[in-house]
Write a protein that holds these residues in place. Structure first.
Motif, PDB file in Angstrom:
ATOM      1  N   ALA A  65      55.525   2.899  18.383  1.00 18.76           N
ATOM      2  CA  ALA A  65      55.436   1.494  17.979  1.00 18.76           C
ATOM      3  C   ALA A  65      55.186   0.637  19.225  1.00 18.76           C
ATOM      4  O   ALA A  65      55.326   1.112  20.353  1.00 18.76           O
ATOM      5  CB  ALA A  65      56.732   1.069  17.291  1.00 18.76           C
ATOM      6  N   GLN A  66      54.834  -0.610  18.985  1.00 21.64           N
ATOM      7  CA  GLN A  66      54.509  -1.505  20.102  1.00 21.64           C
ATOM      8  C   GLN A  66      55.675  -2.385  20.520  1.00 21.64           C
ATOM      9  O   GLN A  66      55.593  -3.114  21.513  1.00 21.64           O
ATOM     10  CB  GLN A  66      53.337  -2.407  19.714  1.00 21.64           C
ATOM     11  CG  GLN A  66      52.066  -1.667  19.400  1.00 21.64           C
ATOM     12  CD  GLN A  66      51.001  -2.588  18.845  1.00 21.64           C
ATOM     13  OE1 GLN A  66      51.051  -3.798  19.024  1.00 21.64           O
ATOM     14  NE2 GLN A  66      50.036  -2.018  18.157  1.00 21.64           N
ATOM     15  N   ASN A  67      56.748  -2.339  19.731  1.00 23.61           N
ATOM     16  CA  ASN A  67      57.891  -3.209  20.004  1.00 23.61           C
ATOM     17  C   ASN A  67      58.989  -2.824  19.027  1.00 23.61           C
ATOM     18  O   ASN A  67      58.744  -2.083  18.061  1.00 23.61           O
ATOM     19  CB  ASN A  67      57.499  -4.680  19.797  1.00 23.61           C
ATOM     20  CG  ASN A  67      58.624  -5.637  20.140  1.00 23.61           C
ATOM     21  OD1 ASN A  67      59.427  -5.390  21.036  1.00 23.61           O
ATOM     22  ND2 ASN A  67      58.697  -6.739  19.413  1.00 23.61           N
ATOM     23  N   MET A  68      60.180  -3.326  19.245  1.00 26.94           N
ATOM     24  CA  MET A  68      61.275  -3.203  18.278  1.00 26.94           C
ATOM     25  C   MET A  68      62.377  -4.161  18.697  1.00 26.94           C
ATOM     26  O   MET A  68      62.369  -4.687  19.812  1.00 26.94           O
ATOM     27  CB  MET A  68      61.833  -1.774  18.237  1.00 26.94           C
ATOM     28  CG  MET A  68      62.368  -1.330  19.571  1.00 26.94           C
ATOM     29  SD  MET A  68      63.311   0.179  19.511  1.00 26.94           S
ATOM     30  CE  MET A  68      64.613  -0.278  20.661  1.00 26.94           C
ATOM     31  N   TYR A  69      63.324  -4.387  17.809  1.00 24.25           N
ATOM     32  CA  TYR A  69      64.533  -5.123  18.171  1.00 24.25           C
ATOM     33  C   TYR A  69      65.600  -4.099  18.535  1.00 24.25           C
ATOM     34  O   TYR A  69      65.481  -2.918  18.207  1.00 24.25           O
ATOM     35  CB  TYR A  69      64.977  -6.017  16.999  1.00 24.25           C
ATOM     36  CG  TYR A  69      65.972  -7.071  17.414  1.00 24.25           C
ATOM     37  CD1 TYR A  69      65.659  -7.991  18.407  1.00 24.25           C
ATOM     38  CD2 TYR A  69      67.229  -7.139  16.825  1.00 24.25           C
ATOM     39  CE1 TYR A  69      66.577  -8.952  18.804  1.00 24.25           C
ATOM     40  CE2 TYR A  69      68.151  -8.105  17.213  1.00 24.25           C
ATOM     41  CZ  TYR A  69      67.806  -9.004  18.205  1.00 24.25           C
ATOM     42  OH  TYR A  69      68.710  -9.953  18.599  1.00 24.25           O
ATOM     43  N   HIS A  70      66.678  -4.553  19.198  1.00 25.83           N
ATOM     44  CA  HIS A  70      67.646  -3.571  19.708  1.00 25.83           C
ATOM     45  C   HIS A  70      68.768  -3.247  18.735  1.00 25.83           C
ATOM     46  O   HIS A  70      69.442  -2.228  18.906  1.00 25.83           O
ATOM     47  CB  HIS A  70      68.225  -4.028  21.045  1.00 25.83           C
ATOM     48  CG  HIS A  70      68.808  -5.404  21.023  1.00 25.83           C
ATOM     49  ND1 HIS A  70      70.053  -5.673  20.525  1.00 25.83           N
ATOM     50  CD2 HIS A  70      68.293  -6.580  21.423  1.00 25.83           C
ATOM     51  CE1 HIS A  70      70.282  -6.970  20.635  1.00 25.83           C
ATOM     52  NE2 HIS A  70      69.229  -7.551  21.169  1.00 25.83           N
ATOM     53  N   ALA A  71      68.955  -4.079  17.703  1.00 24.53           N
ATOM     54  CA  ALA A  71      70.044  -3.785  16.759  1.00 24.53           C
ATOM     55  C   ALA A  71      69.621  -2.697  15.775  1.00 24.53           C
ATOM     56  O   ALA A  71      68.437  -2.533  15.484  1.00 24.53           O
ATOM     57  CB  ALA A  71      70.424  -5.053  16.000  1.00 24.53           C
ATOM     58  N   ASP A  72      70.614  -1.978  15.235  1.00 28.04           N
ATOM     59  CA  ASP A  72      70.311  -0.921  14.257  1.00 28.04           C
ATOM     60  C   ASP A  72      69.828  -1.519  12.941  1.00 28.04           C
ATOM     61  O   ASP A  72      68.966  -0.955  12.257  1.00 28.04           O
ATOM     62  CB  ASP A  72      71.561  -0.076  13.967  1.00 28.04           C
ATOM     63  CG  ASP A  72      71.968   0.767  15.163  1.00 28.04           C
ATOM     64  OD1 ASP A  72      71.332   0.657  16.228  1.00 28.04           O
ATOM     65  OD2 ASP A  72      72.948   1.531  15.021  1.00 28.04           O
ATOM     66  N   GLU A  73      70.462  -2.624  12.543  1.00 28.15           N
ATOM     67  CA  GLU A  73      70.092  -3.324  11.305  1.00 28.15           C
ATOM     68  C   GLU A  73      70.736  -4.704  11.361  1.00 28.15           C
ATOM     69  O   GLU A  73      71.528  -4.991  12.256  1.00 28.15           O
ATOM     70  CB  GLU A  73      70.598  -2.571  10.061  1.00 28.15           C
ATOM     71  CG  GLU A  73      72.111  -2.444   9.999  1.00 28.15           C
ATOM     72  CD  GLU A  73      72.589  -1.709   8.746  1.00 28.15           C
ATOM     73  OE1 GLU A  73      71.769  -1.181   7.990  1.00 28.15           O
ATOM     74  OE2 GLU A  73      73.809  -1.688   8.529  1.00 28.15           O
ATOM     75  N   GLY A  74      70.420  -5.566  10.406  1.00 30.89           N
ATOM     76  CA  GLY A  74      71.085  -6.862  10.377  1.00 30.89           C
ATOM     77  C   GLY A  74      70.157  -7.982   9.958  1.00 30.89           C
ATOM     78  O   GLY A  74      69.011  -7.754   9.562  1.00 30.89           O
ATOM     79  N   ALA A  75      70.665  -9.205  10.036  1.00 27.42           N
ATOM     80  CA  ALA A  75      69.927 -10.385   9.612  1.00 27.42           C
ATOM     81  C   ALA A  75      69.032 -10.853  10.767  1.00 27.42           C
ATOM     82  O   ALA A  75      69.362 -11.808  11.483  1.00 27.42           O
ATOM     83  CB  ALA A  75      70.909 -11.481   9.193  1.00 27.42           C
ATOM     84  N   PHE A  76      67.940 -10.149  10.967  1.00 24.27           N
ATOM     85  CA  PHE A  76      66.996 -10.449  12.048  1.00 24.27           C
ATOM     86  C   PHE A  76      65.600 -10.502  11.439  1.00 24.27           C
ATOM     87  O   PHE A  76      64.805  -9.553  11.570  1.00 24.27           O
ATOM     88  CB  PHE A  76      67.095  -9.387  13.153  1.00 24.27           C
ATOM     89  CG  PHE A  76      68.472  -9.256  13.736  1.00 24.27           C
ATOM     90  CD1 PHE A  76      68.991 -10.252  14.567  1.00 24.27           C
ATOM     91  CD2 PHE A  76      69.273  -8.160  13.435  1.00 24.27           C
ATOM     92  CE1 PHE A  76      70.272 -10.138  15.094  1.00 24.27           C
ATOM     93  CE2 PHE A  76      70.555  -8.045  13.960  1.00 24.27           C
ATOM     94  CZ  PHE A  76      71.064  -9.042  14.791  1.00 24.27           C
ATOM     95  N   THR A  77      65.340 -11.587  10.745  1.00 30.27           N
ATOM     96  CA  THR A  77      64.113 -11.719   9.967  1.00 30.27           C
ATOM     97  C   THR A  77      62.873 -11.439  10.817  1.00 30.27           C
ATOM     98  O   THR A  77      62.725 -11.997  11.903  1.00 30.27           O
ATOM     99  CB  THR A  77      64.038 -13.142   9.375  1.00 30.27           C
ATOM    100  OG1 THR A  77      65.187 -13.340   8.567  1.00 30.27           O
ATOM    101  CG2 THR A  77      62.781 -13.339   8.541  1.00 30.27           C
ATOM    102  N   GLY A  78      62.039 -10.570  10.299  1.00 29.22           N
ATOM    103  CA  GLY A  78      60.775 -10.279  10.975  1.00 29.22           C
ATOM    104  C   GLY A  78      60.851  -9.173  12.001  1.00 29.22           C
ATOM    105  O   GLY A  78      59.837  -8.841  12.619  1.00 29.22           O
ATOM    106  N   GLU A  79      62.029  -8.605  12.197  1.00 27.23           N
ATOM    107  CA  GLU A  79      62.176  -7.580  13.236  1.00 27.23           C
ATOM    108  C   GLU A  79      62.217  -6.171  12.641  1.00 27.23           C
ATOM    109  O   GLU A  79      62.430  -5.984  11.448  1.00 27.23           O
ATOM    110  CB  GLU A  79      63.445  -7.842  14.059  1.00 27.23           C
ATOM    111  CG  GLU A  79      63.399  -9.132  14.858  1.00 27.23           C
ATOM    112  CD  GLU A  79      62.337  -9.105  15.962  1.00 27.23           C
ATOM    113  OE1 GLU A  79      62.087  -8.036  16.537  1.00 27.23           O
ATOM    114  OE2 GLU A  79      61.755 -10.168  16.239  1.00 27.23           O
TER     115      GLU A  79
END
Ligand code: PEP
Length: 252
Positions: A65-79
């Motif tokens: 992938a070209q990017n990701m967020y660091h949390a496993d899951e959660g309220a992170f719209t668009g991530e």
């Protein structure tokens, strides 16, 4: 020995149908074998990851992938999370690309969290570092690049650092056609490896692959790859066309 890695960053290009067409062309060329031992990685946009995963599953081409967020899951719209990328068969994730830093305001502290999260979930980060043109002109290229390196890898053990791929990408060379000379790129790669040796030991420095990125094309890849500390290429524009990317994969 470090196995060379040729990685394609497709950025925000390719519909699913176009992505499948490109991967099919790359797979056909992979069946014929490469010039010598090397690894190949493609990093399509998020929408194409899931449809491409089964095509690449038993192949010699890895998916990232070209990017990701660091949390496993959660309220992170668009991530997108590392768990989700692992779930669909990604093995790599590009982190800290200069377009993420410059357009989307990512800083070293956020990138550092992402590096830790990727490793925690068994994804290999392809960590991008590199200076801008004003920074190079001011004589700060090495300070900036090594500063990004150390801040992005902060808190990793030597074993974890071994699991990272680095990409030196001078920002002024990305998408401009203005490549670093092989000698300038080699000098920075050697400085990066020296910093790794000082921080983590020579074994780790010798094992970590440092890719070069920034307008890598069929006509400059051979000279870049001939440098002793350049272990592969992160390719943007030229990875979007099968014939060009295959020629880069088969550098001499
Ligand atoms: C990149 O996107 O990482 C890159 C190096 O792009 P380009 O090859 O087009 O300069």
């Amino acid at each position: 020995m470090r196995t060379p890695l040729i990685a394609g960053n497709w950025k925000m290009y390719k519909t699913v149908a176009e992505a499948v067409e490109l991967v099919e062309a790359l797979l056909t060329s992979a069946e014929q074998g490469y010039a010598s031992e090397r690894e190949v990685l493609v990093c399509p946009p998020f929408t194409a990851l899931y449809p491409l995963a089964p095509l690449l599953a038993d192949s010699s081409i890895a998916l990232g992938a070209q990017n990701m967020y660091h949390a496993d899951e959660g309220a992170f719209t668009g991530e997108i999370s590392p768990v989700m990328l692992k779930d669909i068969g990604c093995r790599y994730v590009i982190l800290g690309h200069s377009e993420r830093r410059q357009i989307f305001g990512e800083d070293d502290a956020l990138i550092n969290r992402k590096v830790h999260a990727a490793l925690k979930h068994g994804l290999t980060p392809v960590l991008c570092i590199g200076e801008t043109k004003p920074q190079r002109d001011a004589g700060d290229a090495e300070t900036v690049t090594l500063g990004q390196l150390r801040a992005s890898l902060h808190g990793l053990s030597a074993t974890q650092a071994r699991g990272v791929v680095l990409a030196y990408e001078p920002v002024w060379a990305i998408g401009t056609g203005d490549t670093a000379t092989p000698a300038d790129a080699q000098a920075m790669h050697a400085a990066i490896r020296a910093a790794l040796a000082s921080d983590y030991g020579q074994d780790i420095a010798d094992a970590v692959r440092v890719l070069y990125g920034g307008s890598v094309k069929p006509d400059n890849v051979d000279a870049l790859m001939a440098q002793p500390d350049i272990d592969g290429a992160l390719v943007g524009g030229a990875s979007l066309k099968a014939d060009q990317f295959v020629r880069i994969i088969n550098y001499q």
